[in-house]
Scaffold this motif. Structure first.
Motif, PDB file in Angstrom:
ATOM      1  N   SER A 269       0.830  -1.203   0.000  1.00  0.00           N
ATOM      2  CA  SER A 269       0.000   0.000   0.000  1.00  0.00           C
ATOM      3  C   SER A 269       0.869   1.260   0.000  1.00  0.00           C
ATOM      4  O   SER A 269       1.973   1.271   0.561  1.00  0.00           O
ATOM      5  CB  SER A 269      -0.904   0.028   1.239  1.00  0.00           C
ATOM      6  OG  SER A 269      -1.809  -1.039   1.228  1.00  0.00           O
ATOM      7  N   VAL A 270       0.356   2.308  -0.635  1.00  0.00           N
ATOM      8  CA  VAL A 270       0.908   3.654  -0.466  1.00  0.00           C
ATOM      9  C   VAL A 270       0.185   4.249   0.733  1.00  0.00           C
ATOM     10  O   VAL A 270      -1.021   4.499   0.682  1.00  0.00           O
ATOM     11  CB  VAL A 270       0.696   4.516  -1.718  1.00  0.00           C
ATOM     12  CG1 VAL A 270       1.177   5.947  -1.465  1.00  0.00           C
ATOM     13  CG2 VAL A 270       1.434   3.910  -2.907  1.00  0.00           C
ATOM     14  N   VAL A 271       0.906   4.457   1.833  1.00  0.00           N
ATOM     15  CA  VAL A 271       0.256   4.842   3.082  1.00  0.00           C
ATOM     16  C   VAL A 271       0.275   6.339   3.335  1.00  0.00           C
ATOM     17  O   VAL A 271      -0.521   6.846   4.140  1.00  0.00           O
ATOM     18  CB  VAL A 271       0.882   4.096   4.283  1.00  0.00           C
ATOM     19  CG1 VAL A 271       0.683   2.601   4.138  1.00  0.00           C
ATOM     20  CG2 VAL A 271       2.364   4.411   4.424  1.00  0.00           C
ATOM     21  N   ALA A 272       1.149   7.075   2.646  1.00  0.00           N
ATOM     22  CA  ALA A 272       1.200   8.531   2.845  1.00  0.00           C
ATOM     23  C   ALA A 272       1.951   9.171   1.683  1.00  0.00           C
ATOM     24  O   ALA A 272       2.792   8.536   1.035  1.00  0.00           O
ATOM     25  CB  ALA A 272       1.877   8.884   4.171  1.00  0.00           C
ATOM     26  N   ALA A 273       1.619  10.439   1.439  1.00  0.00           N
ATOM     27  CA  ALA A 273       2.325  11.240   0.434  1.00  0.00           C
ATOM     28  C   ALA A 273       2.548  12.630   1.008  1.00  0.00           C
ATOM     29  O   ALA A 273       1.614  13.263   1.508  1.00  0.00           O
ATOM     30  CB  ALA A 273       1.517  11.307  -0.861  1.00  0.00           C
ATOM     31  N   ASP A 274       3.788  13.105   0.951  1.00  0.00           N
ATOM     32  CA  ASP A 274       4.168  14.375   1.568  1.00  0.00           C
ATOM     33  C   ASP A 274       4.653  15.341   0.494  1.00  0.00           C
ATOM     34  O   ASP A 274       5.788  15.233   0.012  1.00  0.00           O
ATOM     35  CB  ASP A 274       5.273  14.127   2.591  1.00  0.00           C
ATOM     36  CG  ASP A 274       5.615  15.365   3.410  1.00  0.00           C
ATOM     37  OD1 ASP A 274       5.359  16.486   2.931  1.00  0.00           O
ATOM     38  OD2 ASP A 274       6.135  15.201   4.528  1.00  0.00           O
TER      39      ASP A 274
END
Length: 386
Positions: A269-274
């Motif tokens: 999963s992609v859990v966060a994007a900053d």
């Protein structure tokens, strides 16, 4: 010659359901069972334990193993969120069965797993059922490939209707509320394992050019967030919607392949994007030089991937499967498909078998490209021959 049977029983009286299921599953065996696997879904933890104990009491000397879950699979169907017992019984004189029970003990600043047997030369696979709340499942599974000489693990994470305190594991007459239970399986009756991750790639494959643990800082020389943003903007509207519902990323299993397509990745999963840092955080560690490709999942993709994985598995194993254990994510079933029966029906149809049993897991265990992994949203299979 091996014989297999499976049965699923429902009802307000779980002990009665357990009796009906185990007796029906044992009926086709033409002799005493060597192995009984069972899965129980129910709202009352005490009644669930009584049902499990009843299955083990009726096992007539067979090795027994099972767990609680939010839904069970058997008898050609899946049942979710109601009282049900599924039992899979096997008479397999050519298969060696070695039970084990895993616990943890403090070791410095971490937990050490104890209780794992050294595989014998004849062992072909291991079944693993885990209480996920205090057991270091991912670390244990990830390290098992090297520690156990490449032995494939298949299984799933148990769950309980009332949360962590209601999870139970069953093994050879005993009930456990923590740790893990499993079996080493050897001999000539093990066909193999299969994992369907249910995703398809979108956009190009890219090399990780800067990373920190499970954070990808750069992809193909540019900030990872910028690459992701450009990809999303270039997708058609229907795929943008899928990405918004839950974007995934695939880590290529073979860096030397000329192309990286569906099935060539370990999906996370992609859990966060900053956007400020220009980074994305994913559900696994990633190293500079690895190839990744973004992924999406929907009902049609998951259906097509399972169908293709089963076709390839059947071809690769020469159509030898006679029975199987199936561990499907609790995010599949009726949540993803039109019916909770989807995965088990497809397995039975694609492999031409009847005795398929398992449960809807809170995480699934299975090998991808020769390495054991803990997954989500997958269907993992362990097949046996007659």
């Amino acid at each position: 010659m091996a014989r297999f049977g499976d049965a699923l029983a429902t009802g307000a009286d779980l002990v009665s359901a357990a009796e009906r299921a185990v007796l029906a599953a044992m009926r086709p065996l033409e002799g005493p069972a060597d192995l009984i696997c069972f899965w129980i879904s129910g709202a009352d933890p005490e009644e669930v334990v009584l049902a499990g104990e009843r299955v083990m009491a009726l096992a007539d000397g067979a090795v027994t193993i099972g767990c609680t879950s939010g839904g069970v699979i058997g008898g050609g169907r899946g049942v979710e969120d109601q009282g049900a017992v599924s039992v899979w019984a096997a008479r397999m004189p050519s298969v060696t069965i070695t039970p084990f029970r895993l616990d943890t003990v403090p070791d410095g600043d971490h937990l050490a797993v104890v209780g794992m047997h050294e595989p014998s030369p004849v062992d072909q696979a291991a079944l693993l059922l885990v209480d996920p709340y205090e057991f270091p499942t991912q670390a244990f599974v990830e390290r098992s490939t090297e520690a156990l000489d490449g032995l494939p693990f298949v299984g799933g994470l148990a769950s309980g209707a009332q949360g962590p305190e209601s999870v139970r594991l069953f093994a050879d007459g005993e009930v456990a509320d923590c740790g893990a239970v499993g079996l080493l399986l050897g001999g000539s009756g093990i066909v193999g394992t299969m994992v369907s991750q249910g995703c398809r790639p979108v956009g190009p494959a890219m090399a990780v050019t800067k990373s920190d643990g499970n954070m990808i800082l750069e992809l193909a020389g540019a900030p990872a967030y910028e690459r992701l943003e450009n990809l999303i903007n270039a997708l058609p509207p229907e795929e943008q919607e899928l990405a918004a519902q839950g974007l995934h990323i695939g880590i290529a299993m073979d860096e030397y392949a000329d192309r990286h397509e569906r099935g060539d990745f370990l999906v996370r999963s992609v859990v966060a994007a900053d956007p400020e840092l220009g980074a994305i955080t994913i559900g696994d560690m990633v190293e500079v030089g690895q190839t990744v490709r973004f992924q999406v999942r929907d009902r049609d993709t998951a259906d097509a991937d399972l169908r293709e994985r089963l076709r390839m598995f059947d071809e690769d194993t020469g159509g030898r499967s006679a029975a199987a254990l199936l561990f499907s994510c609790n995010g599949r079933g009726s949540t993803l498909f039109s019916s909770a029966d989807h995965d088990v029906r497809m397995v039975r149809q694609a492999l031409g078998i009847d005795a398929v049993s398992g449960f809807f897991a809170s995480g699934e265990i299975g090998p991808v490209a020769g390495r054991n992994h803990l997954h989500g949203f997958t269907a993992c299979l362990l097949a046996f021959e007659s």
